[in-house]
Design an enzyme around this catalytic site. Sequence first.
Site, mmCIF file in Angstrom:
data_model
loop_
_atom_site.group_PDB
_atom_site.id
_atom_site.type_symbol
_atom_site.label_atom_id
_atom_site.label_comp_id
_atom_site.label_asym_id
_atom_site.label_seq_id
_atom_site.Cartn_x
_atom_site.Cartn_y
_atom_site.Cartn_z
ATOM 1 N N LYS A 66 0.808 -1.225 0.000
ATOM 2 C CA LYS A 66 0.000 0.000 0.000
ATOM 3 C C LYS A 66 0.844 1.280 0.000
ATOM 4 C CE LYS A 66 -4.164 -1.678 2.327
ATOM 5 N NZ LYS A 66 -5.134 -1.378 3.402
ATOM 6 N N ASP A 105 -10.008 3.123 1.979
ATOM 7 C CA ASP A 105 -10.134 2.666 3.372
ATOM 8 C C ASP A 105 -10.824 3.721 4.240
ATOM 9 O OD1 ASP A 105 -9.045 0.115 3.168
ATOM 10 O OD2 ASP A 105 -6.993 0.798 3.539
ATOM 11 N N PRO A 157 4.963 3.037 21.951
ATOM 12 C CA PRO A 157 4.530 4.426 22.149
ATOM 13 C C PRO A 157 5.097 5.396 21.115
ATOM 14 C CG PRO A 157 5.233 3.430 24.225
ATOM 15 C CD PRO A 157 5.584 2.446 23.159
HETATM 16 N N1 LIG Z 1 -11.699 -4.306 7.965
HETATM 17 C C1 LIG Z 1 -10.937 -3.727 7.053
HETATM 18 O O1 LIG Z 1 -11.382 -3.387 5.948
HETATM 19 C C2 LIG Z 1 -9.516 -3.438 7.366
HETATM 20 C C3 LIG Z 1 -8.786 -2.498 6.608
HETATM 21 C C4 LIG Z 1 -7.441 -2.252 6.945
HETATM 22 C C5 LIG Z 1 -6.865 -2.954 8.003
HETATM 23 N N2 LIG Z 1 -7.609 -3.853 8.703
HETATM 24 C C6 LIG Z 1 -7.025 -4.590 9.836
HETATM 25 O O2 LIG Z 1 -6.440 -3.649 10.727
HETATM 26 C C7 LIG Z 1 -5.319 -4.225 11.374
HETATM 27 C C8 LIG Z 1 -4.114 -3.288 11.291
HETATM 28 O O3 LIG Z 1 -3.731 -3.131 9.944
HETATM 29 P P1 LIG Z 1 -2.558 -2.127 9.509
HETATM 30 O O4 LIG Z 1 -2.561 -2.091 8.037
HETATM 31 O O5 LIG Z 1 -2.654 -0.859 10.286
HETATM 32 O O6 LIG Z 1 -1.267 -2.932 10.030
HETATM 33 P P2 LIG Z 1 0.134 -2.295 10.482
HETATM 34 O O7 LIG Z 1 0.418 -1.034 9.773
HETATM 35 O O8 LIG Z 1 1.095 -3.425 10.399
HETATM 36 O O9 LIG Z 1 -0.095 -1.932 12.043
HETATM 37 C C9 LIG Z 1 -0.322 -2.972 12.983
HETATM 38 C C10 LIG Z 1 -0.764 -2.376 14.304
HETATM 39 O O10 LIG Z 1 -1.081 -3.454 15.189
HETATM 40 C C11 LIG Z 1 -0.249 -3.364 16.350
HETATM 41 N N3 LIG Z 1 0.089 -4.721 16.805
HETATM 42 C C12 LIG Z 1 0.505 -5.748 16.048
HETATM 43 N N4 LIG Z 1 0.715 -6.828 16.812
HETATM 44 C C13 LIG Z 1 0.448 -6.464 18.101
HETATM 45 C C14 LIG Z 1 0.490 -7.126 19.351
HETATM 46 N N5 LIG Z 1 0.863 -8.421 19.449
HETATM 47 N N6 LIG Z 1 0.123 -6.448 20.467
HETATM 48 C C15 LIG Z 1 -0.271 -5.161 20.383
HETATM 49 N N7 LIG Z 1 -0.328 -4.468 19.216
HETATM 50 C C16 LIG Z 1 0.031 -5.108 18.087
HETATM 51 C C17 LIG Z 1 0.967 -2.606 15.910
HETATM 52 O O11 LIG Z 1 1.604 -2.060 17.036
HETATM 53 P P3 LIG Z 1 3.176 -1.644 16.972
HETATM 54 O O12 LIG Z 1 3.213 -0.272 16.368
HETATM 55 O O13 LIG Z 1 3.580 -1.695 18.390
HETATM 56 O O14 LIG Z 1 3.857 -2.688 16.105
HETATM 57 C C18 LIG Z 1 0.313 -1.551 15.008
HETATM 58 O O15 LIG Z 1 -0.288 -0.543 15.771
HETATM 59 C C19 LIG Z 1 -5.091 -5.581 10.687
HETATM 60 O O16 LIG Z 1 -5.658 -6.566 11.491
HETATM 61 C C20 LIG Z 1 -5.863 -5.472 9.401
HETATM 62 O O17 LIG Z 1 -6.343 -6.737 8.945
HETATM 63 C C21 LIG Z 1 -8.910 -4.107 8.410
#
Ligand SMILES: NC(=O)c1ccc[n+]([C@@H]2O[C@H](COP(=O)([O-])OP(=O)(O)OC[C@H]3O[C@@H](n4cnc5c(N)ncnc54)[C@H](OP(=O)(O)O)[C@@H]3O)[C@@H](O)[C@H]2O)c1
Length: 289
Positions: A66, A105, A157
């Site tokens: 992305k 999104d 953080p």
């Molecule tokens: N429903 C939808 O249409 C839609 C659309 C987009 C995304 N999503 C979902 O949203 C979620 C995040 O996506 P993203 O693109 O933002 O991913 P990303 O950029 O990789 O960010 C991941 C986030 O999750 C946190 N995280 C990961 N593992 C963790 C753990 N074990 N404990 C606590 N925090 C944790 C990370 O914290 P750190 O910064 O500490 O690593 C970060 O804040 C995913 O599950 C994705 O499938 C859904």
Amino acid sequence: MTRVFGILGHPIGHSLSPIMHAAALKAAQLEGFYAPFDVPPRLLPPVVAGLAAAGIDGLNVTVPHKTRIARCLASPHDVDDTAARLGAVNTLVRRGHRLVGCNTDVEGFRQALRHELKMTGEGARVLLIGAGGAARAVGWALQEAGAEAIWVLNRTPSRAEQLRRWLRPHAGTTAVRVVSGRADAAKVAAAADLVVNATSLGLHAGDPLPLDPAWLRQGVSVFDLVYRAPTTALVRAARRRGALAADGVAMLVYQGAESFRLWWDRPAPVAVMRQAVEEALRRPRRGGS
Ligand SMILES: NC(=O)c1ccc[n+]([C@@H]2O[C@H](COP(=O)([O-])OP(=O)(O)OC[C@H]3O[C@@H](n4cnc5c(N)ncnc54)[C@H](OP(=O)(O)O)[C@@H]3O)[C@@H](O)[C@H]2O)c1
């Protein structure tokens, strides 16, 4: 002539978008085809150039491409305002000989919030958990909607602080601050009108919850971006506390519906798309856009 669409990701086998868009094309009786493309990062530039030259009509873009895809376009400036501000593209639309990057999104979250939780975010005090790409889209949508406050809680953080700094110049009247420590998190959760989980916690069975549900007051709204069948552990726990809660299925469907609208210049058959996603989720474990 059959129009051709697809999704670029790596891996891609888990994606529900091909099923969702195939159902949409069939229901709308459109001559179109939607294919998954598993593209490792090093192959992204030649694949995008090849698909563009071959005349592909549109693409979705998912993890991990992305934030990199704009650099693969004919000009990195071929992106719409939302995608440029977010620094992330999840949809490519053909405009003449060029592919233009968009981000659906934000609209997906906005529509899902409106339809599932009957709120726009205007005037809301929001606990936003997570600081990745999805949290950025959610924060952006909420500050555009005129949220009163966004409180950012994240495992790391420094990333929460980065998100706060990124949101602040765009935030208008929305107050943005980082939540630090358990006592602070409990306090803001109890004061929030809306809690959003934008972390990946909940994707896997046995994941811990992103917050202690005992912090949630009755009547609060909870939106979990994660989706699983039949729903996520956070949504179940929040409902037990008397919250109005929704998982991320609707956001997946509405971001796809917005891509469909951009490609076909007509509204998407949202109910059919949702049904296709829910049926697919009931089959052995799948997830991701
Ligand atoms: N429903 C939808 O249409 C839609 C659309 C987009 C995304 N999503 C979902 O949203 C979620 C995040 O996506 P993203 O693109 O933002 O991913 P990303 O950029 O990789 O960010 C991941 C986030 O999750 C946190 N995280 C990961 N593992 C963790 C753990 N074990 N404990 C606590 N925090 C944790 C990370 O914290 P750190 O910064 O500490 O690593 C970060 O804040 C995913 O599950 C994705 O499938 C859904």
